[in-house]
Design a protein around this motif. Structure first.
Motif, PDB file in Angstrom:
ATOM      1  N   ILE A 197      -0.426   4.823   5.887  1.00  0.00           N
ATOM      2  CA  ILE A 197       0.487   5.425   4.925  1.00  0.00           C
ATOM      3  C   ILE A 197       1.852   4.759   5.068  1.00  0.00           C
ATOM      4  CG2 ILE A 197      -0.777   7.603   5.043  1.00  0.00           C
ATOM      5  CD1 ILE A 197       1.521   8.759   6.673  1.00  0.00           C
ATOM      6  N   ASP A 198       2.651   4.924   4.023  1.00  0.00           N
ATOM      7  CA  ASP A 198       4.010   4.367   4.042  1.00  0.00           C
ATOM      8  C   ASP A 198       4.981   5.516   4.292  1.00  0.00           C
ATOM      9  OD1 ASP A 198       6.511   3.277   3.489  1.00  0.00           O
ATOM     10  OD2 ASP A 198       5.753   1.960   1.916  1.00  0.00           O
ATOM     11  N   GLY A 199       5.232   5.793   5.577  1.00  0.00           N
ATOM     12  CA  GLY A 199       6.068   6.931   5.936  1.00  0.00           C
ATOM     13  C   GLY A 199       7.467   6.857   5.364  1.00  0.00           C
ATOM     14  N   SER A 216       9.020   9.680   2.827  1.00  0.00           N
ATOM     15  CA  SER A 216      10.222  10.453   3.152  1.00  0.00           C
ATOM     16  C   SER A 216      11.338  10.245   2.138  1.00  0.00           C
ATOM     17  CB  SER A 216      10.720  10.082   4.554  1.00  0.00           C
ATOM     18  OG  SER A 216      11.094   8.710   4.617  1.00  0.00           O
ATOM     19  N   ARG A 217      11.404   9.050   1.580  1.00  0.00           N
ATOM     20  CA  ARG A 217      12.486   8.749   0.637  1.00  0.00           C
ATOM     21  C   ARG A 217      12.204   9.220  -0.790  1.00  0.00           C
ATOM     22  NH1 ARG A 217      16.202   4.471   1.601  1.00  0.00           N
ATOM     23  NH2 ARG A 217      16.160   3.693   3.743  1.00  0.00           N
ATOM     24  N   HIS A 218      10.936   9.154  -1.196  1.00  0.00           N
ATOM     25  CA  HIS A 218      10.651   9.297  -2.625  1.00  0.00           C
ATOM     26  C   HIS A 218       9.677  10.416  -2.989  1.00  0.00           C
ATOM     27  CE1 HIS A 218      12.801   5.559  -3.202  1.00  0.00           C
ATOM     28  NE2 HIS A 218      12.011   4.950  -2.334  1.00  0.00           N
ATOM     29  N   THR A 219       9.229  11.191  -2.023  1.00  0.00           N
ATOM     30  CA  THR A 219       8.272  12.264  -2.344  1.00  0.00           C
ATOM     31  C   THR A 219       8.698  13.569  -1.690  1.00  0.00           C
ATOM     32  OG1 THR A 219       6.787  11.996  -0.423  1.00  0.00           O
ATOM     33  CG2 THR A 219       6.433  10.515  -2.290  1.00  0.00           C
ATOM     34  N   GLN A 258      -3.099  -5.270   0.416  1.00  0.00           N
ATOM     35  CA  GLN A 258      -1.656  -5.492   0.219  1.00  0.00           C
ATOM     36  C   GLN A 258      -1.169  -4.774  -1.033  1.00  0.00           C
ATOM     37  OE1 GLN A 258      -0.586  -9.626   0.099  1.00  0.00           O
ATOM     38  NE2 GLN A 258       1.556  -9.234  -0.376  1.00  0.00           N
ATOM     39  N   SER A 259      -2.036  -4.705  -2.025  1.00  0.00           N
ATOM     40  CA  SER A 259      -1.716  -4.000  -3.259  1.00  0.00           C
ATOM     41  C   SER A 259      -2.988  -3.343  -3.782  1.00  0.00           C
ATOM     42  CB  SER A 259      -1.144  -4.957  -4.310  1.00  0.00           C
ATOM     43  OG  SER A 259      -2.034  -6.037  -4.536  1.00  0.00           O
ATOM     44  N   ALA A 260      -2.843  -2.251  -4.517  1.00  0.00           N
ATOM     45  CA  ALA A 260      -4.005  -1.533  -5.041  1.00  0.00           C
ATOM     46  C   ALA A 260      -3.682  -0.971  -6.421  1.00  0.00           C
ATOM     47  CB  ALA A 260      -4.424  -0.409  -4.103  1.00  0.00           C
ATOM     48  N   LEU A 301      -2.786   9.235  -3.820  1.00  0.00           N
ATOM     49  CA  LEU A 301      -3.200   8.069  -3.033  1.00  0.00           C
ATOM     50  C   LEU A 301      -2.128   6.988  -3.063  1.00  0.00           C
ATOM     51  CD1 LEU A 301      -6.986   7.575  -3.977  1.00  0.00           C
ATOM     52  CD2 LEU A 301      -6.068   8.332  -1.785  1.00  0.00           C
ATOM     53  N   HIS A 302      -1.542   6.794  -4.233  1.00  0.00           N
ATOM     54  CA  HIS A 302      -0.535   5.739  -4.385  1.00  0.00           C
ATOM     55  C   HIS A 302       0.806   6.139  -3.783  1.00  0.00           C
ATOM     56  CE1 HIS A 302      -2.788   2.852  -6.861  1.00  0.00           C
ATOM     57  NE2 HIS A 302      -3.454   3.921  -7.266  1.00  0.00           N
ATOM     58  N   LEU A 303       1.169   7.404  -3.932  1.00  0.00           N
ATOM     59  CA  LEU A 303       2.451   7.848  -3.373  1.00  0.00           C
ATOM     60  C   LEU A 303       2.428   7.818  -1.851  1.00  0.00           C
ATOM     61  CD1 LEU A 303       3.248  10.878  -5.725  1.00  0.00           C
ATOM     62  CD2 LEU A 303       4.363   8.637  -5.716  1.00  0.00           C
ATOM     63  N   VAL A 304       1.352   8.286  -1.260  1.00  0.00           N
ATOM     64  CA  VAL A 304       1.288   8.360   0.199  1.00  0.00           C
ATOM     65  C   VAL A 304       1.233   6.969   0.827  1.00  0.00           C
ATOM     66  CG1 VAL A 304      -0.119   9.141   2.152  1.00  0.00           C
ATOM     67  CG2 VAL A 304       0.304  10.672   0.229  1.00  0.00           C
ATOM     68  N   THR A 305       0.608   6.018   0.157  1.00  0.00           N
ATOM     69  CA  THR A 305       0.520   4.650   0.691  1.00  0.00           C
ATOM     70  C   THR A 305       1.656   3.756   0.210  1.00  0.00           C
ATOM     71  OG1 THR A 305      -0.939   3.997  -1.133  1.00  0.00           O
ATOM     72  CG2 THR A 305      -1.994   4.756   0.903  1.00  0.00           C
TER      73      THR A 305
END
Length: 428
Positions: free
Chosen positions: A121-123, A127-130, A170-172, A196-200
């Motif tokens: 995931i992209d922590g 944290s910044r955008h969700t 790298q991208s989805a 799925l996209h927001l969390v990653t």
């Protein structure tokens, strides 16, 4: 005419049956409608996640582009197809998940559970955008792959493999259509995809994002012009007092003319006809007696209506046989206009031939009807170009602001596709 001059919000377009779930999904997850993607992302992505779409059959031009991307780098570009059937799309995919119909949310939540457990995931992005991630994490923890296997009928190992492919890419790019949208829980399926996209963090970047594929022509354009019973042009809402006042002022109608409550959606209009709550219906460019979900209800409604007006290029049809009034309309090649595709790109459609007999473009028929009702000054359009110019002006300062299109230099005009771009547009 319907909302501003007749004062009824009982007006709906093909965007309802085609894309209403995607509209609500984007709005509830991202705050606004409109796919945050483009067709160019197909050429950039490393992972295609196809769910609720038989792209090979239903979007063959787009599927050809997917195949070209796969062939350009076969080992690096992966395709996951989620479909109960083994279709041509599934055959071409690297991984096919033969899901039990109706269990998409369990599958998607299970994939998200795997991604969280694997720390894919992209922590920072989260944290910044969700917001709400902690609550979401608790929800998806209840659906690990072993549990999802019992619900979905997809082996645990395939669910894990799909999640890891998505998370490690790298991208989805997720592509979906009617298999997701036309469901009693279609909005929640859209939310689960977007999660799925927001969390990653795979959104707003080249080759990444949740990309709903419209199932019918101009379903995107219908939303832009306010073609849903709860909407006004420029993605405004009939429930927002400020939005109503802006549109009333622009149209030159008295304050309060536009109703403050959403009108009846398409199928509910037919239910109201069958119950005698609506007395008349005007059907344009569609054949609900052949294509709507509940044909018995549609036929009962049309039989009981006091007035059925059918505006179509074809007769007889399953719907036109119920008509009290038939209005002959020009078909697509016999009129000009603008359509908007899945990536929010406008395309000018030129007139190629004159309509036969008494047939007229739809805008002309509606204008003549409005003039007959005494609204002539507001509907004195000499051509469709003036209608588009008025619509573009009405979108000023909205998320689909098209005024830049109308102000482009070097002679760009309505009839020139160089002038019609994908919104949002830059003023620079």
């Amino acid at each position: 005419m319907a909302k501003g001059f007749l004062g009824t919000n009982n007006f709906d377009t093909n965007s309802r049956l085609c894309m209403a779930s995607a509209v609500a999904g984007y709005q509830t997850s991202l705050g606004c409608d409109g796919p945050p993607t483009s067709y160019a992302d197909i050429d950039e992505t490393n992972c295609f996640f196809l769910i609720g779409t038989n792209t090979a059959d239903c979007h063959p031009v787009l599927f050809k582009r997917i195949k070209e991307r796969k062939h350009s780098d076969p080992k690096k570009v992966m395709i996951i197809a989620v479909d109960p059937r083994r279709t041509e799309t599934a055959d071409f995919a690297d991984l096919h998940l033969p899901i039990r119909p109706g269990t998409d949310i369990a599958l998607l939540n299970s994939m998200l559970c795997v991604l969280i457990e694997a720390n894919l995931i992209d922590g920072d992005f989260v944290s910044r955008h969700t917001n709400g991630f902690r609550a979401l994490r608790e929800v998806v923890k209840k659906c690990p792959p072993k549990v999802a296997e019992e619900i979905c009928g997809v082996p645990e190992c395939l669910i894990i493999e799909a999640a890891l492919i998505f998370g490690m890419a790298q991208s989805a790019l997720t592509l979906w259509s009617m298999g997701v949208n036309q469901s009693s829980v279609g909005v929640h399926k859209n939310n689960a995809i977007i999660n799925l996209h927001l969390v990653t963090g795979k959104i707003g970047k080249p080759g990444s994002g949740p990309f709903s594929l419209t199932g019918q022509p101009n379903a995107m354009g219908g939303r832009e012009v306010g073609g849903l019973s709860q909407m006004l042009p420029g993605y405004r809402s009939v429930e927002d007092p400020t939005d109503r006042k802006e549109v009333e002022r622009f149209w030159g109608v008295p304050c309060g003319r536009i109703g403050s409550q959403p009108g009846l959606p398409a199928l509910e209009q037919f239910e109201a006809l069958a119950q005698g709550k609506l007395k008349a219906i005007w059907i344009l460019c569609t054949n609900p007696a052949a294509s709507a979900p509940d044909l018995d209800l549609i036929e009962k409604a049309l039989r009981q209506a006091e007035l059925v007006v059918v505006q179509d290029a074809y007769h007889p049809t399953a719907t036109s046989r119920f008509a009290h009034v038939l209005l002959p309309a020009a078909q697509w090649s016999e009129k000009e206009g603008v359509m908007t595709n899945s990536e929010r790109r406008m395309t000018y459609m030129p007139q190629l031939a004159e309509p036969p007999g008494e047939a007229l473009p739809d805008w002309k028929i509606i204008s003549l009807f409005a003039q007959a009702l005494g609204f002539g000054d507001a509907f004195a359009y000499p051509s469709s170009a003036e209608i588009f110019a008025e619509f573009a002006a009405l979108t000023a300062a909205t998320r689909c602001d098209l005024t830049v299109t109308m102000a482009m230099p070097e002679g760009a005009t309505y009839g020139n596709n160089e002038a019609l771009r994908r919104w949002p547009l830059s003023h620079r």
